[in-house]
Design a protein around this motif. Structure first.
Motif, PDB file in Angstrom:
ATOM      1  N   GLY A 151       0.780  -1.292  -0.046  1.00 28.74           N
ATOM      2  CA  GLY A 151      -0.026   0.117  -0.030  1.00 28.74           C
ATOM      3  C   GLY A 151       0.723   1.171  -0.106  1.00 28.74           C
ATOM      4  O   GLY A 151       0.427   2.320   0.330  1.00 28.74           O
ATOM      5  N   MET A 152       2.135   1.131  -0.422  1.00 31.07           N
ATOM      6  CA  MET A 152       3.137   2.324  -0.276  1.00 31.07           C
ATOM      7  C   MET A 152       3.556   2.940  -1.558  1.00 31.07           C
ATOM      8  O   MET A 152       3.704   2.092  -2.377  1.00 31.07           O
ATOM      9  CB  MET A 152       4.371   1.834   0.350  1.00 31.07           C
ATOM     10  CG  MET A 152       5.168   3.037   0.832  1.00 31.07           C
ATOM     11  SD  MET A 152       6.789   2.366   1.429  1.00 31.07           S
ATOM     12  CE  MET A 152       7.744   1.609   0.218  1.00 31.07           C
ATOM     13  N   ARG A 153       3.353   4.068  -1.829  1.00 37.11           N
ATOM     14  CA  ARG A 153       3.829   4.665  -2.822  1.00 37.11           C
ATOM     15  C   ARG A 153       5.108   5.662  -2.145  1.00 37.11           C
ATOM     16  O   ARG A 153       4.673   6.501  -1.457  1.00 37.11           O
ATOM     17  CB  ARG A 153       2.900   5.515  -3.668  1.00 37.11           C
ATOM     18  CG  ARG A 153       3.291   6.221  -4.924  1.00 37.11           C
ATOM     19  CD  ARG A 153       3.564   5.454  -5.991  1.00 37.11           C
ATOM     20  NE  ARG A 153       2.013   4.935  -6.469  1.00 37.11           N
ATOM     21  CZ  ARG A 153       1.729   3.742  -6.823  1.00 37.11           C
ATOM     22  NH1 ARG A 153       2.814   2.839  -6.946  1.00 37.11           N
ATOM     23  NH2 ARG A 153       0.500   3.323  -7.023  1.00 37.11           N
ATOM     24  N   ALA A 154       6.288   5.420  -2.504  1.00 33.52           N
ATOM     25  CA  ALA A 154       7.553   6.150  -2.111  1.00 33.52           C
ATOM     26  C   ALA A 154       7.919   6.908  -3.391  1.00 33.52           C
ATOM     27  O   ALA A 154       8.002   6.417  -4.655  1.00 33.52           O
ATOM     28  CB  ALA A 154       8.654   5.411  -1.956  1.00 33.52           C
ATOM     29  N   SER A 155       7.905   8.323  -3.028  1.00 35.93           N
ATOM     30  CA  SER A 155       8.559   8.828  -4.446  1.00 35.93           C
ATOM     31  C   SER A 155       9.366  10.109  -4.077  1.00 35.93           C
ATOM     32  O   SER A 155       9.445  10.784  -3.094  1.00 35.93           O
ATOM     33  CB  SER A 155       7.124   9.655  -5.148  1.00 35.93           C
ATOM     34  OG  SER A 155       6.399  10.411  -4.322  1.00 35.93           O
ATOM     35  N   VAL A 156      10.356  10.358  -5.228  1.00 35.74           N
ATOM     36  CA  VAL A 156      11.379  11.402  -4.889  1.00 35.74           C
ATOM     37  C   VAL A 156      11.116  12.396  -5.728  1.00 35.74           C
ATOM     38  O   VAL A 156      11.046  12.188  -7.102  1.00 35.74           O
ATOM     39  CB  VAL A 156      12.905  10.582  -4.946  1.00 35.74           C
ATOM     40  CG1 VAL A 156      13.903  11.733  -4.848  1.00 35.74           C
ATOM     41  CG2 VAL A 156      12.893   9.730  -4.003  1.00 35.74           C
ATOM     42  N   MET A 157      10.906  13.667  -5.358  1.00 39.03           N
ATOM     43  CA  MET A 157      10.931  14.820  -6.421  1.00 39.03           C
ATOM     44  C   MET A 157      12.371  15.102  -6.683  1.00 39.03           C
ATOM     45  O   MET A 157      13.132  15.481  -6.071  1.00 39.03           O
ATOM     46  CB  MET A 157      10.171  15.806  -5.834  1.00 39.03           C
ATOM     47  CG  MET A 157      10.212  17.153  -6.603  1.00 39.03           C
ATOM     48  SD  MET A 157       8.796  17.178  -7.647  1.00 39.03           S
ATOM     49  CE  MET A 157       7.841  17.526  -6.260  1.00 39.03           C
ATOM     50  N   MET A 158      12.706  15.144  -8.041  1.00 44.01           N
ATOM     51  CA  MET A 158      14.178  15.492  -8.363  1.00 44.01           C
ATOM     52  C   MET A 158      14.301  16.703  -9.316  1.00 44.01           C
ATOM     53  O   MET A 158      13.315  16.831 -10.175  1.00 44.01           O
ATOM     54  CB  MET A 158      14.966  14.407  -9.184  1.00 44.01           C
ATOM     55  CG  MET A 158      14.663  12.994  -8.354  1.00 44.01           C
ATOM     56  SD  MET A 158      15.793  11.455  -9.032  1.00 44.01           S
ATOM     57  CE  MET A 158      17.512  12.059  -8.472  1.00 44.01           C
ATOM     58  N   PHE A 159      15.230  17.392  -9.431  1.00 45.61           N
ATOM     59  CA  PHE A 159      15.431  18.587 -10.169  1.00 45.61           C
ATOM     60  C   PHE A 159      16.505  18.026 -11.196  1.00 45.61           C
ATOM     61  O   PHE A 159      17.784  17.858 -10.703  1.00 45.61           O
ATOM     62  CB  PHE A 159      15.966  19.580  -9.050  1.00 45.61           C
ATOM     63  CG  PHE A 159      16.332  21.010 -10.090  1.00 45.61           C
ATOM     64  CD1 PHE A 159      15.277  21.526 -10.682  1.00 45.61           C
ATOM     65  CD2 PHE A 159      17.599  21.589  -9.994  1.00 45.61           C
ATOM     66  CE1 PHE A 159      15.709  22.660 -11.566  1.00 45.61           C
ATOM     67  CE2 PHE A 159      18.018  22.657 -10.651  1.00 45.61           C
ATOM     68  CZ  PHE A 159      17.045  23.494 -11.548  1.00 45.61           C
ATOM     69  N   LEU A 160      16.099  17.835 -12.511  1.00 41.32           N
ATOM     70  CA  LEU A 160      16.843  17.360 -13.531  1.00 41.32           C
ATOM     71  C   LEU A 160      17.235  18.204 -14.785  1.00 41.32           C
ATOM     72  O   LEU A 160      17.027  17.587 -15.811  1.00 41.32           O
ATOM     73  CB  LEU A 160      16.351  16.051 -13.949  1.00 41.32           C
ATOM     74  CG  LEU A 160      16.260  14.824 -12.607  1.00 41.32           C
ATOM     75  CD1 LEU A 160      15.652  13.902 -13.209  1.00 41.32           C
ATOM     76  CD2 LEU A 160      17.729  14.702 -12.120  1.00 41.32           C
ATOM     77  N   PRO A 161      17.468  19.598 -14.503  1.00 42.06           N
ATOM     78  CA  PRO A 161      18.143  20.235 -15.625  1.00 42.06           C
ATOM     79  C   PRO A 161      19.007  19.833 -16.559  1.00 42.06           C
ATOM     80  O   PRO A 161      19.029  19.901 -17.810  1.00 42.06           O
ATOM     81  CB  PRO A 161      18.081  21.589 -15.087  1.00 42.06           C
ATOM     82  CG  PRO A 161      18.877  21.333 -13.768  1.00 42.06           C
ATOM     83  CD  PRO A 161      18.046  20.215 -13.140  1.00 42.06           C
ATOM     84  N   GLY A 162      20.086  19.263 -15.920  1.00 43.82           N
ATOM     85  CA  GLY A 162      21.291  18.708 -16.910  1.00 43.82           C
ATOM     86  C   GLY A 162      20.740  17.646 -17.658  1.00 43.82           C
ATOM     87  O   GLY A 162      20.938  17.478 -18.941  1.00 43.82           O
ATOM     88  N   THR A 163      19.917  16.773 -17.091  1.00 46.66           N
ATOM     89  CA  THR A 163      19.290  15.671 -17.841  1.00 46.66           C
ATOM     90  C   THR A 163      18.362  15.882 -18.932  1.00 46.66           C
ATOM     91  O   THR A 163      18.426  15.525 -20.366  1.00 46.66           O
ATOM     92  CB  THR A 163      18.680  14.507 -16.994  1.00 46.66           C
ATOM     93  OG1 THR A 163      19.393  14.368 -15.649  1.00 46.66           O
ATOM     94  CG2 THR A 163      18.122  13.321 -17.767  1.00 46.66           C
TER      95      THR A 163
END
Lengths: 341, 341
Positions: free
Chosen positions: B159-171
């Motif tokens: 029942g788990m959603r793990a999420s990471v907000m990433m800042f990816l201007p280089g990509t």
């Protein structure tokens, strides 16, 4: 203090006023046909007319580095043609920078005076005073019927070109420049972009000048140009008012963004600078930006021209290097910091 | 201090880390089939589990003005779906703003914890602690084979959603997002734009989260997501380095212009803000702009979202009014001046 560093009358619309008198010496062919010895003779004759007058200094113009010559044209102190030429030529400058006498431009002598703002009459008085000095000491070519004899027949008569540099963002926004150009041509006046004949009308800067030199007096020409530019200025202010009323918020945003770009960009080319200059100068004139005078913006514009930057830098630069130096120069001048040197 | 106001670990790439646990009560149908009385019962039961705990406060969410509800979603404290719903629903918030329990979202209970930077494990610990509290006081639907029973079968299991907000201007600049998305989908992870499913990836912000909840443990999921996002971050930093080496001057110019626009524009829409945010945040991370932390920019972005602006303004505004208020808000937050109220 050169013209652009000083706040002139009605500087919201009038950037500068300029008079140029074309004169030639009797007993010499026109400039294109002069041999080197004659060129030297003419330079020396004109120079001697100013001898002992501490207000003027002689400049061996053809001996100057190219950047310095072009920079003088960018400052509007001499014509671009004069700056680019390589044959022997010289200049006489007044100590306040308002008057410069070009020796061996298209004519043997061209007296130019430039003052900030709406000041055609004062500029004429300055030029006429030098003209009188030359007339009393040199043998100036003059014909009772034709007036002053000049290299190009379009200058015959008064030999005078009077021009007013106007800042017309309101007229540009209203799409009124073409109409203006048509109207002016019908009454013997002409409108051109800032840098002279055929150049792009960048920065919303326009030179309005007389086309007719024959069969009119200097006073008539100046009076007419003053009247007409006065009317153009009234119309320009009305256009600005309308612009500010119709979409003032968007205008304010554009002005402030341009200011922010001037303050923070690290590379600015000339074309963009003209555009940012126009937006910010309009903002200053409309009171949207406070604490800056129009003369600050005029100074920023002139002192960021390519040869001016290279002259101050002390050597040639690539366009990319200039874009950097320009941005730095703009930031320094705008934030009012003095240069550390 | 909400997550965006605090500088987190590895904030150059990691904006926030979030855990969401879906839980349901036995003896009640799933959310869509609940009558009003049952909704009230569930709200009261969950509320009572927190009674006497001064760290948590109860919010009668459906009684809040719409702007306040949407603003909570813009802050990522609740889901957009929860914010938009009109049926009776409630929330429990921790006093530090890191944990919020949504009562009657898609599931009866959704525990969410969000922390700044790279902090998945800490975020999980916070959520697990609330989960333990609920488990000890409520009858949570759990099947020995399927794990936690959830409204949507894609959440069954942990029942788990793990999420990471990433800042990816280089990509983004290197054109690497599509490749990344393909690679992630093969290992049971997914990448989405900032605001959730299907939204545009504005501001170079991407949410990376797990897709699989069945047949894995919470620890495995978090460990995998930590490892993968760590590798994405390494790659992002390499892309940035290459970008700065290849065309550092142009990058610096873009960054500084964006900063100037944030400081001086008087109208900024959301789309432009995302773009300016990305440029300036990258500049801060590369050391091109000093004296500002990433948390300042994250705060500016979140606090300039439409409903946040209207909540702070105390009433609805037109898009044009918001664009003005946004520009003012940005300027105020960026120049560090405190609001006069």
């Amino acid at each position: 203090m050169t013209w652009y560093e000083t706040k002139g009358r009605d500087s919201d619309v009038f950037v500068s006023s300029r008079i140029r008198l074309a004169r030639n010496l009797n007993d010499y062919p026109f400039e294109g046909r002069l041999d080197d010895a004659s060129r030297r003779e003419i330079i020396n004759k004109v120079r001697s007319a100013f001898e002992g007058d501490g207000e003027y200094r002689f400049v061996d113009f053809s001996a100057l580095p190219e950047n310095e010559r072009i920079a003088a044209a960018e400052e509007h102190k001499v014509s671009p043609e004069f700056a680019r030429g390589t044959a022997a030529r010289a200049a006489i400058e007044s100590s306040d920078g308002a008057v410069s006498v070009m020796i061996l431009e298209e004519d043997h002598v061209r007296i130019q005076s430039i003052l900030p703002g709406k000041s055609l009459k004062e500029a004429y008085d300055r030029a006429a005073s030098v003209d009188g000095k030359l007339d009393s000491k040199l043998n100036i070519a003059y014909d009772d019927k034709l007036g002053y004899l000049t290299h190009c027949p379009t200058n015959l008569g008064t030999g005078m070109r009077a021009s007013v540099m106007m800042f017309l963002p309101g007229t540009v926004a209203a799409g009124g420049i073409r109409t203006l150009a048509n109207q002016l041509s019908k009454i013997g006046l002409t409108v051109r972009g800032m840098s002279g004949e055929g150049s792009a009308a960048d920065g919303c800067l326009f030179q309005i000048s007389n086309q007719v030199t024959l069969g009119v007096t200097e006073e008539e020409t100046i009076s007419k140009l003053s009247d007409v530019t006065g009317k153009i200025a009234e119309q320009e202010r009305a256009f600005r008012k309308k612009l500010a009323e119709k979409d003032g918020e968007r205008l304010n945003d554009r002005v402030m963004r341009a200011y922010g770009t001037l303050m923070y960009a690290t590379m600015i080319d000339t074309k963009e600078l003209f555009s940012l200059y126009a937006d910010v100068r309009l903002g200053v004139c409309l009171g949207l930006i406070e604490g800056i005078g129009t003369e600050k913006l005029d100074t920023i514009l002139i002192r960021s021209m390519p040869a001016m930057l290279m002259r101050d830098h002390g050597g040639n630069m690539t366009p990319a290097e200039r874009d950097h130096a320009r941005a730095e120069n703009v930031r320094r001048l705008l934030s009012g910091a003095s240069r550390e040197d």
